[in-house]
Design a protein around this motif. Sequence first.
Motif, short mmCIF file in Angstrom:
data_model
loop_
_atom_site.label_atom_id
_atom_site.label_comp_id
_atom_site.label_asym_id
_atom_site.label_seq_id
_atom_site.Cartn_x
_atom_site.Cartn_y
_atom_site.Cartn_z
N THR A 66 0.82 -1.22 0.00
CA THR A 66 0.00 0.00 0.00
C THR A 66 0.85 1.27 0.00
O THR A 66 0.31 2.36 -0.19
CB THR A 66 -0.94 0.02 1.21
N TYR A 116 -4.39 5.56 1.12
CA TYR A 116 -4.60 6.96 1.48
C TYR A 116 -5.56 7.62 0.50
O TYR A 116 -5.84 7.08 -0.57
CB TYR A 116 -3.27 7.72 1.49
N GLN A 176 -7.53 15.24 -0.60
CA GLN A 176 -6.76 15.71 0.56
C GLN A 176 -6.95 17.22 0.74
O GLN A 176 -7.06 17.95 -0.26
CB GLN A 176 -5.29 15.39 0.36
N THR A 227 -3.78 10.93 10.01
CA THR A 227 -3.13 10.72 8.73
C THR A 227 -4.10 10.29 7.63
O THR A 227 -4.10 10.86 6.53
CB THR A 227 -2.02 9.67 8.88
N LYS A 228 -4.93 9.29 7.90
CA LYS A 228 -5.80 8.73 6.86
C LYS A 228 -6.78 9.77 6.32
O LYS A 228 -7.10 9.76 5.13
CB LYS A 228 -6.59 7.55 7.42
N SER A 231 -3.51 13.51 5.01
CA SER A 231 -2.41 13.32 4.06
C SER A 231 -1.45 12.30 4.62
O SER A 231 -1.26 12.23 5.85
CB SER A 231 -1.67 14.65 3.84
N PRO A 232 -0.79 11.49 3.78
CA PRO A 232 0.20 10.54 4.28
C PRO A 232 1.31 11.19 5.09
O PRO A 232 1.93 10.53 5.93
CB PRO A 232 0.76 9.90 3.00
N ARG A 240 1.74 12.93 9.85
CA ARG A 240 1.83 11.76 10.72
C ARG A 240 1.70 12.20 12.18
O ARG A 240 2.69 12.34 12.91
CB ARG A 240 3.13 11.00 10.46
N ASP A 273 -9.12 -0.84 -3.23
CA ASP A 273 -9.28 0.50 -2.68
C ASP A 273 -9.97 1.41 -3.68
O ASP A 273 -9.66 1.39 -4.87
CB ASP A 273 -7.89 1.06 -2.34
N ALA A 277 -8.23 5.94 -3.36
CA ALA A 277 -7.02 6.44 -4.02
C ALA A 277 -7.24 6.74 -5.50
O ALA A 277 -6.31 7.15 -6.19
CB ALA A 277 -5.89 5.42 -3.87
#
Length: 495
Positions: A109, A124, A130, A324-325, A328-329, A332, A458, A461
């Motif tokens: 992923t 993500y 985002q 995060t989810k 944005s990746p 964190r 998914d 994405a």
Amino acid sequence: MTERSSVADLAKTLREEVDRYAPGERLPSSRALVDRYRVSPVTVSRALAQLAAEGVVVTRPGAGAYRAEPSGPAKPAPGDTSWQEVALSAQTAAGPVPRSVDASGVLVTLAEPPPGVIEFNGGYLHPSLQPERALAAALARAGRRPGAWNRPPTDGLFELRAWFARQIAGPGGEGGPTGADVLITAGGQSALTTALRALAPPGAPVLVESPTYPGMLAVARAAGQRPVPVPVDADGLRPELLAAALRATGARVLVCQPLFQNPTGAVLARERRREVVRIAREAGAFVVEDDFARSLAHEDAGALPPPLAADDPDGVVVHLRSLTKITSPSLRVGALAARGPVLERLRAIHVVDQFFVPRPLQEAALELVGSPAWPRHLRAVAAALRPRRDHLAAELRRQVPALVQAAAPRGGFHLWVRAPEGTDEAALTGAALRAGVAVTPGRPYFCAEPPAVHLRLDFAATAGTAEITEGVRRLRTACAQALPHGAGGEEQAPA
């Protein structure tokens, strides 16, 4: 088989075969290698690049790969590194326990697909979903705060800890944690690592849902722990099997995702929620509640059940979540919440591992969740995920009916589908990549033998419904090649 393991296997095969060629002799073309070994062009390219880095072959753009000319003195024979197998094992009273570190399930992923490949294997939000402008504005405001670049408290900024505590406790808030019960972590994966290291020693059993998130299995195995499966059904974790597993193993930790479970999408049924906590409490075990998808509820989700940690006076539940989810990746920022002596152990391991989460990230997170853009973003994501979910489910039924879908979840990023009996998972995922769509194999989601071949698909994405339609069309082509004859893998005429 993952793309990473395919590259390693092909590189090994070619390394053994290259001795058949004279120095400077041309190897078969990339297309010939793709056909011969039934792998993707990306796998061939990466395997040849690995051999080139080792000096085994020389690649010439537009001309192919050639056996390298010998140069310099012969390499010395490799040393004996077998002693490391013992050194890298966890020592217990019963002897060494192998600490296998397998990140393949996570890398599926995280890996960027080749250009032109549709990403059904993501973890993500698509960049169009985002909150990039809101994040940029929040980071700019955070950078101007007094002391924004100073060292933060090791537990995290108290205002951010209090915000997470309010999210966990819910509207009433009486039985939930307070800011003093929360630690700020570098995302959900970091929180999982801290929790498992704090709660179970090497060699200990850890109960996990089956199937479950591969990143959690990787954390447990890297710590030398033994994941033990407890099956889930459409209503989540099965309490009677949890009780049996606790009795059989003596485990003191259960890791579960009660809301929009990854990968099945199940929500733990109301009548099971108290039962799971009660069973764990009577066994003297902790429940690690991974609440990763609460902000990913779809437009039709309705009222969500509160977290298990919202009503937990005895401190059975160690709760974790992340921003995060839903953002944005690279944002964190997550949280761990616990009560009682375990909090001090979590705090100690958190400090040893990380010192602290960078203050600018924490300040930016505070700015973001306190801005008017935040509720707008949550509503926009909820509205965008529902049609993607429904469209993917409808296209699968129309184009690839041989893939049996679990109930469509009302939260999260993906659908969980089962392939016909007799399907070769590696062949199917490889055929999909060659057809131009990346999918996530189901095998890494099981810590024991899987009951069937599954895929996780998914939809978050993707750029939208048009890309989903094209992705399923490519998957249909792959299924026509890889599904067992007569299982419905043949191409279907569009409706």
